[in-house]
Design an enzyme around this catalytic site. Sequence first.
Site, mmCIF file in Angstrom:
data_model
loop_
_atom_site.group_PDB
_atom_site.id
_atom_site.type_symbol
_atom_site.label_atom_id
_atom_site.label_comp_id
_atom_site.label_asym_id
_atom_site.label_seq_id
_atom_site.Cartn_x
_atom_site.Cartn_y
_atom_site.Cartn_z
ATOM 1 C CB SER A 141 55.076 106.157 116.290
ATOM 2 O OG SER A 141 54.859 107.203 117.210
ATOM 3 C CE1 TYR A 154 50.023 107.481 114.251
ATOM 4 C CE2 TYR A 154 51.199 107.322 116.336
ATOM 5 C CZ TYR A 154 51.178 107.651 114.984
ATOM 6 O OH TYR A 154 52.317 108.141 114.380
HETATM 7 P P1 NAD Z 1 51.739 113.210 106.690
HETATM 8 O O1 NAD Z 1 50.294 113.425 106.963
HETATM 9 O O2 NAD Z 1 52.628 114.346 106.358
HETATM 10 O O3 NAD Z 1 51.928 112.121 105.531
HETATM 11 C C1 NAD Z 1 51.136 110.974 105.460
HETATM 12 C C2 NAD Z 1 51.256 110.395 104.071
HETATM 13 O O4 NAD Z 1 50.427 109.231 104.019
HETATM 14 C C3 NAD Z 1 50.737 111.344 102.985
HETATM 15 O O5 NAD Z 1 51.512 111.171 101.824
HETATM 16 C C4 NAD Z 1 49.306 110.855 102.754
HETATM 17 O O6 NAD Z 1 48.801 111.160 101.478
HETATM 18 C C5 NAD Z 1 49.529 109.362 102.927
HETATM 19 N N1 NAD Z 1 48.311 108.619 103.203
HETATM 20 C C6 NAD Z 1 47.393 108.828 104.187
HETATM 21 N N2 NAD Z 1 46.399 107.931 104.076
HETATM 22 C C7 NAD Z 1 46.700 107.155 103.004
HETATM 23 C C8 NAD Z 1 46.061 106.048 102.376
HETATM 24 N N3 NAD Z 1 44.902 105.560 102.815
HETATM 25 N N4 NAD Z 1 46.653 105.511 101.298
HETATM 26 C C9 NAD Z 1 47.821 106.008 100.810
HETATM 27 N N5 NAD Z 1 48.470 107.036 101.371
HETATM 28 C C10 NAD Z 1 47.906 107.589 102.454
HETATM 29 O O7 NAD Z 1 52.254 112.404 107.973
HETATM 30 P P2 NAD Z 1 53.715 112.090 108.524
HETATM 31 O O8 NAD Z 1 53.822 112.766 109.829
HETATM 32 O O9 NAD Z 1 54.761 112.273 107.492
HETATM 33 O O10 NAD Z 1 53.530 110.540 108.847
HETATM 34 C C11 NAD Z 1 54.160 109.514 108.128
HETATM 35 C C12 NAD Z 1 54.300 108.294 109.031
HETATM 36 O O11 NAD Z 1 55.134 108.617 110.143
HETATM 37 C C13 NAD Z 1 52.974 107.815 109.619
HETATM 38 O O12 NAD Z 1 52.943 106.396 109.644
HETATM 39 C C14 NAD Z 1 53.011 108.359 111.031
HETATM 40 O O13 NAD Z 1 52.245 107.590 111.909
HETATM 41 C C15 NAD Z 1 54.491 108.251 111.321
HETATM 42 N N6 NAD Z 1 54.934 109.125 112.420
HETATM 43 C C16 NAD Z 1 54.796 110.478 112.353
HETATM 44 C C17 NAD Z 1 55.256 111.259 113.415
HETATM 45 C C18 NAD Z 1 55.159 112.748 113.396
HETATM 46 O O14 NAD Z 1 55.458 113.350 114.448
HETATM 47 N N7 NAD Z 1 54.808 113.387 112.328
HETATM 48 C C19 NAD Z 1 55.839 110.642 114.507
HETATM 49 C C20 NAD Z 1 55.957 109.272 114.544
HETATM 50 C C21 NAD Z 1 55.507 108.516 113.475
#
Ligand code: NAD
Length: 259
Positions: A141, A154
């Site tokens: 991130s 985080y």
């Molecule tokens: P999201 O909530 O849309 O997706 C998260 C996914 O992780 C889902 O499929 C959920 O079921 C799964 N998950 C959660 N807990 C779990 C567990 N214990 N075991 C297995 N699966 C699990 O979130 P996203 O925004 O797509 O995030 C995905 C990654 O990207 C994360 O690591 C997040 O930190 C990172 N990220 C997101 C953003 C953003 O702005 N959305 C920015 C930077 C980084």
Amino acid sequence: MLAGKTALVTGSTSGIGLGIAKALAAQGAHVVLNGFGDANGPMAEVAALATSGGQVAFHGADMSKPAEIEALMQFAAQRFGQVDILVNNAGIQHVANVEDFPVDKWDAIIAINLCSAFHTTRLAVPAMRAANWGRIINIASAHGLVASAAKSAYVAAKHGLVGFTKSVALELATTGVTSNAICPGWVLTPLVQKQIDAKAAAQGISVADASRQLLAEKEPSLQFTTPDELGALAVFFCSPAGNNVRGVAWNMDGGWVAQ
Ligand code: NAD
């Protein structure tokens, strides 16, 4: 380009993981999906993009549990031979000041956002080394590079993940296995929608205004990065041009960390 390779994307029933899974399937890879919630919809979405006979499978391991992670890795190996492309993406968020941070949330964030990448990587590397080809892509991130208040767990997990990425890249530097991190800024997924909704409720403003404010606080571009754009970057890391890209933490963040 990735026909015959197998990609495992953790946390790929939603958001960024699903976007990356689709991009890898479109390049011909077999894809193992993982995550909570409905799996059939995401499986169908990925299968619709598959090329070169690529197949899609799903395993619902809870990425906070090492024994379930081992079962996931065994499932992928039994189904497709081995994992060639490992995308450590599963992640959760919780927002609170450190003195109010619930201990169970801290533990869960560190387990899912950081420790799970250690477990999948340690189990995937032997076969990658033997094949002398592999791609480890850690979804960190902008918070892996800079901090924000009220996100201590985080930020700690994502900074840790960037460090882990570099260390593994060095261990594998003379092999055909690379390890890199992607550092997205804001991406409009359920994880961020929750934060926008909380902002709107706390300030008594509309969701659209809260969304604009969220972007304006961090991202000079005032635009969300998309899962498709992140998928394209993951495909680049998997391409021959990515052979010597090792240990980078590549931000795709609308200028967030350039400030
Ligand atoms: P999201 O909530 O849309 O997706 C998260 C996914 O992780 C889902 O499929 C959920 O079921 C799964 N998950 C959660 N807990 C779990 C567990 N214990 N075991 C297995 N699966 C699990 O979130 P996203 O925004 O797509 O995030 C995905 C990654 O990207 C994360 O690591 C997040 O930190 C990172 N990220 C997101 C953003 C953003 O702005 N959305 C920015 C930077 C980084």
